[in-house]
Structures are given as structure tokens and as C-alpha cells.
Design a protein around this motif. Structure first.
Motif, PDB file in Angstrom:
ATOM      1  N   ASN A  49      32.075  38.499  64.782  1.00 55.66           N
ATOM      2  CA  ASN A  49      31.745  37.296  64.014  1.00 55.66           C
ATOM      3  C   ASN A  49      32.133  36.024  64.782  1.00 55.66           C
ATOM      4  O   ASN A  49      32.011  34.925  64.261  1.00 55.66           O
ATOM      5  N   LEU A  50      32.583  36.197  66.034  1.00 55.96           N
ATOM      6  CA  LEU A  50      32.925  35.068  66.900  1.00 55.96           C
ATOM      7  C   LEU A  50      32.146  35.150  68.208  1.00 55.96           C
ATOM      8  O   LEU A  50      31.939  36.232  68.740  1.00 55.96           O
ATOM      9  N   THR A  51      31.735  33.993  68.685  1.00 53.84           N
ATOM     10  CA  THR A  51      31.211  33.886  70.040  1.00 53.84           C
ATOM     11  C   THR A  51      32.312  33.227  70.850  1.00 53.84           C
ATOM     12  O   THR A  51      32.874  32.215  70.429  1.00 53.84           O
ATOM     13  N   ALA A  52      32.658  33.789  71.967  1.00 51.88           N
ATOM     14  CA  ALA A  52      33.748  33.255  72.772  1.00 51.88           C
ATOM     15  C   ALA A  52      33.340  33.161  74.232  1.00 51.88           C
ATOM     16  O   ALA A  52      32.580  33.987  74.736  1.00 51.88           O
ATOM     17  N   THR A  53      33.846  32.136  74.896  1.00 50.53           N
ATOM     18  CA  THR A  53      33.699  31.998  76.338  1.00 50.53           C
ATOM     19  C   THR A  53      35.076  31.770  76.927  1.00 50.53           C
ATOM     20  O   THR A  53      35.957  31.208  76.277  1.00 50.53           O
ATOM     21  N   ALA A  54      35.269  32.206  78.151  1.00 46.61           N
ATOM     22  CA  ALA A  54      36.556  32.045  78.827  1.00 46.61           C
ATOM     23  C   ALA A  54      36.334  31.454  80.209  1.00 46.61           C
ATOM     24  O   ALA A  54      35.303  31.679  80.836  1.00 46.61           O
ATOM     25  N   GLU A  55      37.319  30.699  80.681  1.00 49.74           N
ATOM     26  CA  GLU A  55      37.285  30.133  82.028  1.00 49.74           C
ATOM     27  C   GLU A  55      38.677  30.221  82.624  1.00 49.74           C
ATOM     28  O   GLU A  55      39.650  29.747  82.030  1.00 49.74           O
ATOM     29  N   ARG A  74      33.507  30.103  68.777  1.00 51.57           N
ATOM     30  CA  ARG A  74      32.585  29.548  67.787  1.00 51.57           C
ATOM     31  C   ARG A  74      32.352  30.630  66.745  1.00 51.57           C
ATOM     32  O   ARG A  74      32.065  31.781  67.093  1.00 51.57           O
ATOM     33  N   MET A  75      32.484  30.265  65.487  1.00 49.31           N
ATOM     34  CA  MET A  75      32.218  31.239  64.414  1.00 49.31           C
ATOM     35  C   MET A  75      30.717  31.396  64.243  1.00 49.31           C
ATOM     36  O   MET A  75      29.975  30.426  64.263  1.00 49.31           O
ATOM     37  N   ASN A  76      30.284  32.640  64.096  1.00 51.03           N
ATOM     38  CA  ASN A  76      28.856  32.926  63.907  1.00 51.03           C
ATOM     39  C   ASN A  76      28.493  32.859  62.437  1.00 51.03           C
ATOM     40  O   ASN A  76      29.247  33.099  61.565  1.00 51.03           O
TER      41      ASN A  76
END
Length: 76
Positions: A49-55, A74-76
């Protein structure tokens, strides 16, 4: 990372730049680029239920034996 091993509803997130920026180093000597052992150890388990990106942030291990990782959700 094998998502088949995860419980339903979860996925792995790793930094898009993980192949270029390591997240931890050997602590047996002071950091010296090209000499000190480095590895990528940071990855994240995220529910679907979350979209996540990492750097991974390259700061030459200024304060620790780890480089920071910025994780955005970001919550979907």
C-alpha cells in the motif's frame, strides 16, 4: 532480492543508485577511496500500500561507517 520469499502484500525497495554508491565500509582502517572495503547492505521491506524510492547518499562516511540513505514514501 527474491520477492517470492516474502509474505503476500510486501516488496523490496533498494536505491536506484545502489550499484554506484555503497552504504557501509570496513571499519578496520580510516576510509580511503579505492582501498577501504565497501558494500551495499541497505534495502527495505515495504508493504504494497506504499510506493517507496530510495537513494544512497555519498558522503565518504564522514560521520559513521555507513553512508546515509534517503527513503521517500507515497501512500497508494
Amino acid at each position: 532480492m527474491n520477492t517470492a520469499d516474502l509474505a503476500e502484500g510486501y516488496h523490496f525497495v533498494r536505491a536506484d543508485n545502489a550499484d554506484k554508491t555503497a552504504t557501509c565500509r570496513g571499519a578496520d582502517i580510516s576510509f580511503e577511496a579505492g582501498v577501504t572495503y565497501q558494500a551495499i547492505v541497505d534495502g527495505f521491506l515495504v508493504s504494497d500500500n506504499l510506493t517507496a524510492t530510495a537513494e544512497n547518499i555519498q558522503n565518504d562516511y564522514r560521520y559513521s561507517d555507513h553512508n546515509p540513505v534517503v527513503l521517500k514514501f507515497r501512500m497508494n
